[in-house]
Design a protein around this motif. Structure first.
Motif, PDB file in Angstrom:
ATOM      1  N   ALA A 117       0.807  -1.214   0.000  1.00 41.16           N
ATOM      2  CA  ALA A 117       0.000   0.000   0.000  1.00 41.16           C
ATOM      3  C   ALA A 117       0.842   1.267   0.000  1.00 41.16           C
ATOM      4  O   ALA A 117       0.303   2.369  -0.026  1.00 41.16           O
ATOM      5  CB  ALA A 117      -0.929   0.005   1.217  1.00 41.16           C
ATOM      6  N   GLY A 118       2.164   1.124   0.026  1.00 45.42           N
ATOM      7  CA  GLY A 118       3.021   2.301   0.026  1.00 45.42           C
ATOM      8  C   GLY A 118       2.905   3.109   1.301  1.00 45.42           C
ATOM      9  O   GLY A 118       2.982   4.334   1.280  1.00 45.42           O
ATOM     10  N   LEU A 119       2.725   2.427   2.448  1.00 46.84           N
ATOM     11  CA  LEU A 119       2.604   3.104   3.746  1.00 46.84           C
ATOM     12  C   LEU A 119       3.920   2.952   4.506  1.00 46.84           C
ATOM     13  O   LEU A 119       4.217   1.876   5.026  1.00 46.84           O
ATOM     14  CB  LEU A 119       1.459   2.495   4.562  1.00 46.84           C
ATOM     15  N   PRO A 120       4.725   3.988   4.559  1.00 45.32           N
ATOM     16  CA  PRO A 120       5.997   3.872   5.286  1.00 45.32           C
ATOM     17  C   PRO A 120       5.740   3.724   6.786  1.00 45.32           C
ATOM     18  O   PRO A 120       5.117   4.583   7.408  1.00 45.32           O
ATOM     19  CB  PRO A 120       6.706   5.198   4.986  1.00 45.32           C
ATOM     20  N   MET A 121       6.208   2.635   7.365  1.00 43.16           N
ATOM     21  CA  MET A 121       6.129   2.454   8.816  1.00 43.16           C
ATOM     22  C   MET A 121       7.503   2.782   9.384  1.00 43.16           C
ATOM     23  O   MET A 121       8.434   1.986   9.276  1.00 43.16           O
ATOM     24  CB  MET A 121       5.703   1.026   9.157  1.00 43.16           C
ATOM     25  N   LEU A 122       7.600   3.967   9.960  1.00 44.25           N
ATOM     26  CA  LEU A 122       8.899   4.450  10.416  1.00 44.25           C
ATOM     27  C   LEU A 122       9.124   4.196  11.899  1.00 44.25           C
ATOM     28  O   LEU A 122      10.244   3.969  12.331  1.00 44.25           O
ATOM     29  CB  LEU A 122       9.032   5.945  10.124  1.00 44.25           C
ATOM     30  N   ASP A 123       8.058   4.237  12.690  1.00 39.75           N
ATOM     31  CA  ASP A 123       8.201   4.065  14.126  1.00 39.75           C
ATOM     32  C   ASP A 123       7.052   3.226  14.673  1.00 39.75           C
ATOM     33  O   ASP A 123       6.206   2.727  13.918  1.00 39.75           O
ATOM     34  CB  ASP A 123       8.298   5.425  14.830  1.00 39.75           C
ATOM     35  N   LEU A 124       6.993   3.093  15.991  1.00 42.13           N
ATOM     36  CA  LEU A 124       5.987   2.228  16.603  1.00 42.13           C
ATOM     37  C   LEU A 124       4.570   2.737  16.371  1.00 42.13           C
ATOM     38  O   LEU A 124       3.650   1.943  16.168  1.00 42.13           O
ATOM     39  CB  LEU A 124       6.250   2.105  18.104  1.00 42.13           C
ATOM     40  N   LYS A 125       4.365   4.031  16.385  1.00 39.78           N
ATOM     41  CA  LYS A 125       3.006   4.541  16.205  1.00 39.78           C
ATOM     42  C   LYS A 125       2.490   4.246  14.801  1.00 39.78           C
ATOM     43  O   LYS A 125       1.285   4.056  14.588  1.00 39.78           O
ATOM     44  CB  LYS A 125       2.927   6.024  16.531  1.00 39.78           C
ATOM     45  N   ASP A 126       3.390   4.180  13.823  1.00 39.95           N
ATOM     46  CA  ASP A 126       2.971   3.823  12.469  1.00 39.95           C
ATOM     47  C   ASP A 126       2.485   2.375  12.419  1.00 39.95           C
ATOM     48  O   ASP A 126       1.450   2.079  11.810  1.00 39.95           O
ATOM     49  CB  ASP A 126       4.133   4.013  11.484  1.00 39.95           C
ATOM     50  N   LEU A 127       3.239   1.475  13.032  1.00 39.64           N
ATOM     51  CA  LEU A 127       2.843   0.069  13.034  1.00 39.64           C
ATOM     52  C   LEU A 127       1.518  -0.118  13.765  1.00 39.64           C
ATOM     53  O   LEU A 127       0.636  -0.849  13.303  1.00 39.64           O
ATOM     54  CB  LEU A 127       3.937  -0.780  13.684  1.00 39.64           C
TER      55      LEU A 127
END
Length: 529
Positions: free
Chosen positions: A170-180
């Motif tokens: 989906a092109g969603l960059p997960m950079l940190d814990l809040k993203d995941l």
């Protein structure tokens, strides 16, 4: 402890360690408690990338052996990465002191001792310490290593892998814990369920377990280890202006309660190097030597798939010029698949205080090549700074097993002065690159925006006003040029954003971005260049 005549073993070791190329000088053969400088024990520099093991009970000198090897590797122009768990390895940055004990040891083994420090780069996981912050993005770290850190079950690890797969596509960059956490919450919501069609299912129960583990993980302060700027492992391969290799020390002052985290981060660094470096085959000297301290933490409770991935990485990274030395207490801490690939062995003393210790001692002795020593007896009687050594010769054959008195490090054998370490950090070219954390637009922000832009559901037809008079007053307004004219444009934009055509276009664009990410043996993400 030795079955052969002293003269025989001296001749055997002298011949077996007489290498023609550059070598790391470990020490001198010991016969009947006396060092024999004419029988030097060494490791060919060209064989250091065939990996190794430094083992022994606590207090037997493993750290000093690591320090001795790192000094000589740096002098040969080879960069080094080592974890400095207790802080005493930092003394490598300062010249040692010519103490009587040090000079006496040097004289015994035929060493020309000169005080010398090495160029040091101080790193710290997420800035937990004084060093340059070392971070990884969640997307890059991947589900396999994260599941190891969180101690997830196989089912939970599989579900976590599904979450990463969706974010990649989906092109969603997960950079940190809040993203995941945002992606997991989205996929288990009514809005996100449709996105999982064709990929699989993510049960709310499993998602709940993962979210609880992530919250606890964040509460421990681990969230700061994930984010940007992400550390580029190419920065581990630097040499100083004078040609010496830079020794990167990963300090871990406040991670005693999170040992699984730092061991897994070390594995991420190794996996990242594996996928970035080109094949070089046999080399005169390695590109980097990686000392994996407290190695048992990496292997404890690891799944078969995880162990297989470690073994494959260690086996293949040799041809990319990287040597890996596992540092632990006994060879039993290392799985057989990995142990079989460690060609260089430095075994310090072991203790046999319990039946379990005796069993480990017997197993350790059985892993050495055949020799004239009674290894079970010898390994319990080695002094501090002594070890049983066998290495790979320049033609790849095991060298004779040798009871060795090791050389003394030339750098400081204690923690470095704080002022020296502060100066090293402040003068580092990496400080401006990694010093300040960045929080850019990523999965959390994009999913929040997507939910805000979602159009409200249309009212059912039977609830609409059937009278024709209701829309009539609106017609003149649409013909006027009042300041309220932009309102219909906003409404139109919302309709476009919510249209099936726009959603399909967005999915296509996301798929293009997603295809730029490939996952490795460990599930770590690599952007295709």
């Amino acid at each position: 402890m030795v079955k052969d005549e002293p003269s025989d073993i001296v001749a055997e070791v002298t011949s077996g360690y007489a290498f023609s190329g550059a070598a790391l000088e470990l020490g001198a053969l010991v016969v009947d408690g006396t060092a024999r400088p004419e029988a030097a024990v060494r490791i060919p520099l060209s064989m250091v990338n065939r990996h190794g093991l430094v083992a022994g009970a606590t207090g037997t000198g493993k750290t000093k052996t690591l320090q001795l090897m790192a000094e000589q590797l740096s002098a040969a122009g080879v960069p080094v990465l080592a974890a400095d768990i207790k802080g005493d390895l930092s003394g490598i940055a300062q010249p040692g002191e010519p103490a009587e004990k040090t000079l006496s040891r040097a004289a015994e083994v035929g060493q020309q001792w000169t005080a010398a420090g090495v160029p040091v780069e101080l790193l710290a996981l997420g800035g937990e310490g004084e060093g340059i912050p070392l971070r990884a993005t969640m997307t890059s770290f991947g589900p396999t290593l994260l599941a190891k850190v969180l101690d997830l079950s196989e089912v939970q690890e599989s579900s976590l892998g599904l979450v990463f797969h969706f974010a990649d596509k989906a092109g969603l960059p997960m950079l940190d814990l809040k993203d995941l956490r945002a992606v997991i919450q989205y996929l288990t919501s009514d809005e996100g369920k449709a996105e999982l069609e064709g990929l699989g299912a993510l049960s709310k129960a499993t998602a709940g377990v993962i979210l609880r583990e992530l919250i606890a993980f964040d509460d421990q302060g681990a969230g700061k280890f994930f984010g940007e700027p992400e550390f580029d492992t190419a920065d581990l391969l630097r040499v100083a202006p004078d040609g010496r290799g830079i020794v990167s020390l990963l300090e871990l002052p406040r991670l005693a309660d999170r040992p699984r985290l730092f061991s897994t981060f070390l594995m991420w660094l190794l996996a990242d190097l594996f996928h970035d470096l080109p094949e070089v085959g046999d080399v005169d000297k390695p590109k980097l030597v990686f000392f994996f301290d407290e190695a048992h933490l990496l292997f404890d409770d690891a799944s078969d798939a995880f162990l297989e991935a470690i073994a494959q990485t260690v086996r293949l990274i040799r041809s990319k010029g990287v040597g890996v030395f596992f540092v632990t207490q006994t060879p039993k801490d290392v799985p057989a698949e990995v142990l079989s690939q460690l060609g260089n062995r430095v075994q310090h003393a072991l203790r046999a205080f319990t039946p379990e210790d005796a069993k480990a001692l017997k197993a350790t002795a059985s892993t050495f090549p055949h020799s004239s020593y009674d290894l079970e007896e010898l390994l319990t009687q080695l002094g501090i700074g002594e070890a049983v050594v066998t290495v790979l010769s320049e033609r790849g054959a095991p060298s004779p097993v040798a009871w060795t008195r090791l050389r003394a490090p030339q750098s400081r054998m204690a923690p470095a002065d704080p002022a020296v370490l502060t100066a090293a950090v402040q003068g580092s070219p990496l400080l401006s690159k990694y010093g300040e954390q960045v929080d850019r637009d990523s999965a959390y922000e994009r999913l929040a925006a997507k939910l805000r832009q979602a159009p409200a559901p249309a009212a059912p037809a039977d609830q609409l006003d059937p009278t024709p008079e209701a829309p009539a007053p609106r017609k003149p307004r649409r013909r006027t040029t009042t300041p309220r004219a932009p309102k219909p444009e906003r409404s139109t934009a919302e309709q476009v954003l919510g249209s099936p055509e726009f959603r399909q276009m967005a999915r296509s664009a996301a798929a293009v971005v997603g295809r730029e990410i490939a996952r490795s043996i460990f599930g770590t993400a690599r952007r295709r260049r």
